[in-house]
Design a protein around this motif. Sequence first.
Motif, PDB file in Angstrom:
ATOM      1  N   PRO A 142      90.758 112.881   9.370  1.00  0.00           N
ATOM      2  CA  PRO A 142      89.908 112.320   8.239  1.00  0.00           C
ATOM      3  C   PRO A 142      90.774 111.362   7.782  1.00  0.00           C
ATOM      4  N   HIS A 143      91.962 111.330   7.410  1.00  0.00           N
ATOM      5  CA  HIS A 143      92.549 110.301   6.503  1.00  0.00           C
ATOM      6  C   HIS A 143      92.766 109.035   7.639  1.00  0.00           C
ATOM      7  N   HIS A 144      93.021 109.004   8.997  1.00  0.00           N
ATOM      8  CA  HIS A 144      92.858 107.844   9.664  1.00  0.00           C
ATOM      9  C   HIS A 144      91.537 107.200   9.699  1.00  0.00           C
ATOM     10  N   LEU A 145      90.708 108.118   9.714  1.00  0.00           N
ATOM     11  CA  LEU A 145      89.324 107.676   9.606  1.00  0.00           C
ATOM     12  C   LEU A 145      89.192 106.910   8.086  1.00  0.00           C
ATOM     13  N   ARG A 146      89.452 107.444   7.284  1.00  0.00           N
ATOM     14  CA  ARG A 146      89.325 106.720   5.719  1.00  0.00           C
ATOM     15  C   ARG A 146      89.974 105.314   5.584  1.00  0.00           C
ATOM     16  N   ASN A 147      91.336 105.390   6.064  1.00  0.00           N
ATOM     17  CA  ASN A 147      92.097 104.290   6.465  1.00  0.00           C
ATOM     18  C   ASN A 147      91.287 102.968   7.061  1.00  0.00           C
TER      19      ASN A 147
ATOM     20  N   THR B 210      87.009 124.684  16.065  1.00  0.00           N
ATOM     21  CA  THR B 210      85.656 124.601  15.593  1.00  0.00           C
ATOM     22  C   THR B 210      85.748 122.967  14.774  1.00  0.00           C
ATOM     23  N   GLN B 211      86.819 122.390  14.041  1.00  0.00           N
ATOM     24  CA  GLN B 211      87.021 121.086  13.732  1.00  0.00           C
ATOM     25  C   GLN B 211      85.863 120.827  12.465  1.00  0.00           C
ATOM     26  N   ASP B 212      85.549 121.850  11.668  1.00  0.00           N
ATOM     27  CA  ASP B 212      84.513 121.753  10.767  1.00  0.00           C
ATOM     28  C   ASP B 212      84.782 120.596   9.929  1.00  0.00           C
ATOM     29  N   GLU B 213      86.160 120.158   9.444  1.00  0.00           N
ATOM     30  CA  GLU B 213      86.465 119.218   8.400  1.00  0.00           C
ATOM     31  C   GLU B 213      86.141 117.776   9.013  1.00  0.00           C
TER      32      GLU B 213
END
Length: 278
Positions: free
Chosen positions: A144-149, A170-173
């Motif tokens: 998620p933090h890579h995606l946000r950047n 399951t990688q829910d986050e």
Amino acid sequence: MASVPTIALNNGVQIPQLGFGVFQIKPAETAAATTAALEIGYRHIDTAQMYGNEKEVGQAVREFGIDRGEVFVTSKLNNNRLERDDILRSFDQSLADLGFDYLDLFLIHWPLPAVSDYVARWKVMEEIYAGGRVKAIGVSNFQPHHLRNLLAASEVTPAVNQIEVSPFLTQDEVRAVNADHEIVTEAWSPIARGKVAGDPVIGRIAERLGRSPAQVTLRWHVQRGDVVFPKSVTRSRIEENFAIFDFALDESDMAAISALDRGERTGPNPDEMNRIPS
Ligand SMILES: NC(=O)c1ccc[n+]([C@@H]2O[C@H](COP(=O)([O-])OP(=O)(O)OC[C@H]3O[C@@H](n4cnc5c(N)ncnc54)[C@H](OP(=O)(O)O)[C@@H]3O)[C@@H](O)[C@H]2O)c1
């Protein structure tokens, strides 16, 4: 046999929800395995520059004698292609090796956060997309933090994020962040490299439904809305993995499989994966 559904990516391109993965298939075995998959009905192949078998995938697709537009082919930028010129050259090389004039989907394979600026690499991916020789671009192994950047600095939202997902991870986050941005989740190692066969919960569901553990697991993925592309060099398994659209899991089976999550990876953690091949 029921046909494979397609999912619309965020730019309208349709992707078949089930494909065929060719990681760790030796070049000498790739054309035969890909041809078997095409014969069985797969119309989506997932390869990568790193796998060293793009030539054989392309050969199998071309020699199979169907229109190029009927097969969805993904490749991925290798981890040693970090600079703009190298990235552009490697995309041309992928097309040349595949023998295609366009790719359906091209991904950044790993973010490599400690050694490379993935936003700068994404800018080059955007340039390739603007050139019209790829129908969609995306990322793989982005947290998620890579995606946000990336999203904060980009014009084009990735069409997919290809991440490791299995009943044991399951990688829910990450999947929720993908969904928030209309990024399709692609689940790699969907059957945990065969390990689902030994799980008693999946085994009991499989036995009750008269299916194999791999089929039950792949069905769980597609009912969650993810794209999957199990790998096999064994024709009977390639067939088995394709036969998942004529049965369904009920809510309690879905929940029981999701409850197997134990954060167990078969591959590297993307935050720690910073190896660059020479
Ligand atoms: N983006 C990334 O970083 C990344 C990383 C890994 C994988 N991927 C992609 O995801 C694809 C799938 O992942 P994967 O290859 O790692 O693992 P996988 O598909 O979860 O598992 C493949 C393994 O399971 C066995 N298998 C296949 N079907 C089976 C069945 N019905 N019953 C029992 N065993 C079965 C295969 O054996 P045989 O071949 O001997 O039949 C092989 O050893 C790859 O091919 C690649 O395209 C992407």
